[in-house]
Design an enzyme around this catalytic site. Structure first.
Site, PDB file in Angstrom:
ATOM      1  N   GLY A  25       6.669 -11.377  12.425  1.00  0.00           N
ATOM      2  CA  GLY A  25       5.490 -10.666  12.474  1.00  0.00           C
ATOM      3  C   GLY A  25       4.852 -10.260  11.441  1.00  0.00           C
ATOM      4  O   GLY A  25       5.389 -10.892  10.013  1.00  0.00           O
ATOM      5  N   GLU A 102      17.478  -5.142   6.918  1.00  0.00           N
ATOM      6  CA  GLU A 102      18.919  -5.636   8.360  1.00  0.00           C
ATOM      7  C   GLU A 102      17.522  -6.387   9.197  1.00  0.00           C
ATOM      8  O   GLU A 102      16.381  -5.635   9.315  1.00  0.00           O
ATOM      9  CB  GLU A 102      19.089  -4.560   8.462  1.00  0.00           C
ATOM     10  CG  GLU A 102      19.524  -4.082   9.957  1.00  0.00           C
ATOM     11  CD  GLU A 102      19.363  -2.858  11.210  1.00  0.00           C
ATOM     12  OE1 GLU A 102      20.140  -2.581  11.900  1.00  0.00           O
ATOM     13  OE2 GLU A 102      19.207  -1.610   9.878  1.00  0.00           O
ATOM     14  N   VAL A 104      16.878  -6.389  13.464  1.00  0.00           N
ATOM     15  CA  VAL A 104      18.011  -5.707  14.370  1.00  0.00           C
ATOM     16  C   VAL A 104      17.526  -7.255  15.105  1.00  0.00           C
ATOM     17  O   VAL A 104      16.014  -7.282  15.336  1.00  0.00           O
ATOM     18  CB  VAL A 104      16.808  -4.414  14.284  1.00  0.00           C
ATOM     19  CG1 VAL A 104      17.155  -3.735  15.513  1.00  0.00           C
ATOM     20  CG2 VAL A 104      16.616  -3.613  13.081  1.00  0.00           C
ATOM     21  N   ASP A 148       2.922   7.180   8.234  1.00  0.00           N
ATOM     22  CA  ASP A 148       2.323   5.803   8.708  1.00  0.00           C
ATOM     23  C   ASP A 148       3.160   5.802  10.473  1.00  0.00           C
ATOM     24  O   ASP A 148       3.178   4.620  11.023  1.00  0.00           O
ATOM     25  CB  ASP A 148       2.379   5.206   8.514  1.00  0.00           C
ATOM     26  CG  ASP A 148       1.345   3.254   9.444  1.00  0.00           C
ATOM     27  OD1 ASP A 148       0.495   3.835  10.296  1.00  0.00           O
ATOM     28  OD2 ASP A 148       1.299   2.604   9.123  1.00  0.00           O
ATOM     29  N   ASN A 153       5.635   1.060  14.552  1.00  0.00           N
ATOM     30  CA  ASN A 153       6.618   1.069  12.837  1.00  0.00           C
ATOM     31  C   ASN A 153       7.595   2.063  14.032  1.00  0.00           C
ATOM     32  O   ASN A 153       8.873   2.321  13.326  1.00  0.00           O
ATOM     33  CB  ASN A 153       6.272   1.970  12.020  1.00  0.00           C
ATOM     34  CG  ASN A 153       5.126   1.334  11.212  1.00  0.00           C
ATOM     35  OD1 ASN A 153       5.565   0.195  11.493  1.00  0.00           O
ATOM     36  ND2 ASN A 153       3.973   2.053  10.719  1.00  0.00           N
TER      37      ASN A 153
END
Length: 607
Positions: A25, A102, A104, A148, A153
């Site tokens: 992303g 990490e 995910v 944010d 997020n």
């Protein structure tokens, strides 16, 4: 070669150790890559800093590099927290920092999940809120404000048992700050830091970052979770900022028991806003309301949410398209209540509610409807609409969207130039609720699809009182061409490899295989493709279709420049496609694309 250019992609080895596999992303500071740690033989996520504009690299370099280091430091301070993405290391490669995080596996962010599947049930949204609140509170105890908090997020991923979306993680501390530590804020004094529709009003007016401001953003995020849109969504960032300060949030229609919590978190005055402790208690009561104590929720891991089932799609469009291009994108540990741990990690399966639209299609005659006419005799359908059904709309007058049209189906979704397609449903408790809420709920559920297309509107087909059960106890949410037919299936109902019959079904970020001026096909953006759709522009009404095809590239280069989407102007150029349908309807929309200047194919790792 600047970071972020095509040479910084797949196959590159960072710091002699991390092999980039593919891009996961992109965000405001750069790209996130899946990488293979060659030393430890495991997968990690790497965030790279991107300077697409050389002038920006010189002007903003020091500030953005410092922000990246601050992100790594703040997130590393929360290392080991069950609801924060772990940061392993920060390193420098060719003069720029990379953050090793990490990876995910199987994660999806809340924004994309809701956009694709519909709003969450209030209890599931509350469970998500508990996890994020726990992460925020841990940061606040260290003096770190996130600044944010937003749906993009928040990651949801399978937990160790395999329960879908059982693991909830807060990520992206890229603009977090420790105000009490005298830390430099790496932003211009006049710039707002955060996401416009999710900023607290006191932050918009220049106040300092505080825990209360993060809680306001959490309230906006939970509102999005149950409503499918933000409480202050507007057409521009400026309008959103103005709404945050001066307007009340839109009334929540799907929040249920969560509505009082949202109202308390979204209080304009931070002194009147719900505290973290109050929010934790309120959210926990929604997740497990039995008695005065909290009860661990159990999950049947053998069951799966309904959206995992394959949905039937209409046949792929095979007709030759009537489109043409012009010739010429160590923290201080807080004790967590055991009940809270159980509620957050219990792995409730998401129960997503369908919702959404702008125009209600109700049978306003005295006809009560029959079992054979679920939407009334004026609409005329003998059977309820199904997902993906392509419809033709026969309007009673000369103008579209005036009165109640008679609907019929186009089974092939191409033979009769369909006016639109069924994109979602609003499940209602009664026919009256369908008529009361169907208009607004269908509006929100079809929002993402409509924003990706050039000229469509949403429409709700509402069941009559007598036909409510026959209609499946739900309203059908359509997306219809605003000024003419859509000529084929829309959004996820299109199959890769299918040909476009008109530009009306092309949507933003589509990748195209241009076989000829009259044969353009939809293909996966992960593989090779000739062009990618960036947006749309409109040409002068006086132009003929032939004239448009000679001027559209220039118009797209001016109005939708590829450089604004991160494409290197020395490598890429603007392209365009025009369709007969847009000229027949008089809208004169042109699809704007990006392509390589040398005519070569694009790859899956483009911006």
């Amino acid at each position: 070669m600047p970071s972020g250019s095509p040479t910084s992609g797949v196959g590159r080895v960072i710091a002699g150790r991390y092999l980039l596999l593919h891009r996961l992303g992109s965000g405001g500071m750069g790209h996130v890559w899946l990488a293979h740690d060659q030393r430890l033989a495991c997968e990690v996520a790497l965030k790279e800093i991107v300077f697409r504009d050389p002038a920006e690299a010189g002007h903003e370099r020091e500030a953005r590099v410092a922000r990246a280091r601050a992100e790594a430091r703040h997130a590393a301070g929360l290392r080991g927290h069950p609801h924060v993405v772990t940061v392993h290391d920060v390193l420098e490669h060719e003069g720029l920092p990379w953050i090793v995080m990490e990876y995910v596996a199987g994660a999806v962010d809340l924004r994309d999940l809701v956009a694709r599947r519909g709003p969450l049930a209030p209890a599931e949204c509350a469970r998500t809120g508990l996890a994020v609140l726990d992460a925020l509170t841990a940061g606040h105890e260290r003096g770190v404000m996130h600044r944010d908090v937003k749906p993009a997020n928040i990651l949801l991923a399978p937990d160790r048992t395999g329960a879908p979306y059982g693991r909830i993680l807060l990520t992206d501390y890229g603009i977090s700050v420790q105000p009490d530590a005298g830390e430099t804020r790496y932003t211009l004094a006049s710039a707002l830091v955060g996401t416009s529709g999710y900023l607290a009003p006191e932050r918009v007016t220049g106040g300092p970052p505080t825990p209360a401001a993060d809680l306001f953003s959490l309230g906006c995020t939970l509102y999005y979770g149950v409503e499918g849109h933000g409480p202050f969504d507007r057409e521009s960032h400026l309008a959103e900022l103005t709404a945050v300060v001066t307007e009340e949030p839109r009334p929540a229609v799907g929040a249920g028991a969560l509505e009082p919590v949202l109202r308390a978190l979204l209080a304009k005055d931070p002194a009147q806003r719900m505290t973290a402790a109050q929010a934790e208690a309120a959210l926990a009561r929604i997740v497990a309301p039995q008695g005065d104590g909290y009860v661990r929720t159990q999950t049947d891991l053998g069951s799966r949410p309904h959206w995992n089932e394959a949905s039937a799609l209409p046949p792929a469009a095979a007709a030759a398209p009537v489109v043409a291009p012009s010739p010429e994108p160590g923290r201080r540990r807080r004790t967590r209540p055991r009940a809270l741990q159980a509620l957050v990690s219990g792995g409730l399966g998401l129960a997503l509610a369908l919702g959404g639209v702008w125009y209600a299609l109700a049978d306003r005659t005295t006809d009560d409807g029959t079992d054979a006419a679920p939407y009334g005799n004026t609409v005329g359908l003998a059977a309820p609409l199904k997902a993906g059904d392509c419809v033709l709309a026969d309007w009673p007058g000369a103008a579209r969207f005036t009165g109640t049209p008679r609907l019929s189906l186009d089974p092939t979704c191409r033979d009769k130039a369909p006016d639109g397609q069924v994109m979602a449903f609003f499940e209602a408790a009664s026919a009256e609720q369908a008529r009361t809420l169907g208009q607004a709920r269908c509006e929100e559920l079809t929002r993402e699809v409509r924003e990706r297309l050039a000229d469509v509107r949403s429409f709700a087909v509402l069941p009559t009182q007598a036909g409510f059960e026959t209609a499946g106890r739900r309203a059908a949410c359509l997306v219809l061409g605003a000024h003419g037919p859509v000529y084929g299936p829309l959004a996820g109902h299109r199959r890769p490899g299918s040909a476009f019959t008109d530009t009306a079904t092309m949507q933003k970020r589509d990748c195209l295989d241009a076989r000829s001026n009259r044969d353009v096909r939809l293909v996966s953006c992960e593989g090779r493709h000739d062009e990618q759709v960036l947006g749309f522009t409109r040409l002068d009404a006086g132009l003929t279709l032939a004239q448009a095809r000679t001027r559209s590239d220039t118009a797209c280069a001016r109005d939708v420049p590829p450089a604004d989407y991160g494409f290197d102007p020395s490598v890429y150029e603007a392209g365009s496609w025009t369709g007969e349908g847009s000229w027949k309807s008089g809208t004169h929309f042109v699809v704007c694309t990006v392509r390589k200047q040398n005519g070569g194919t694009m790859e899956g790792d483009e911006p």
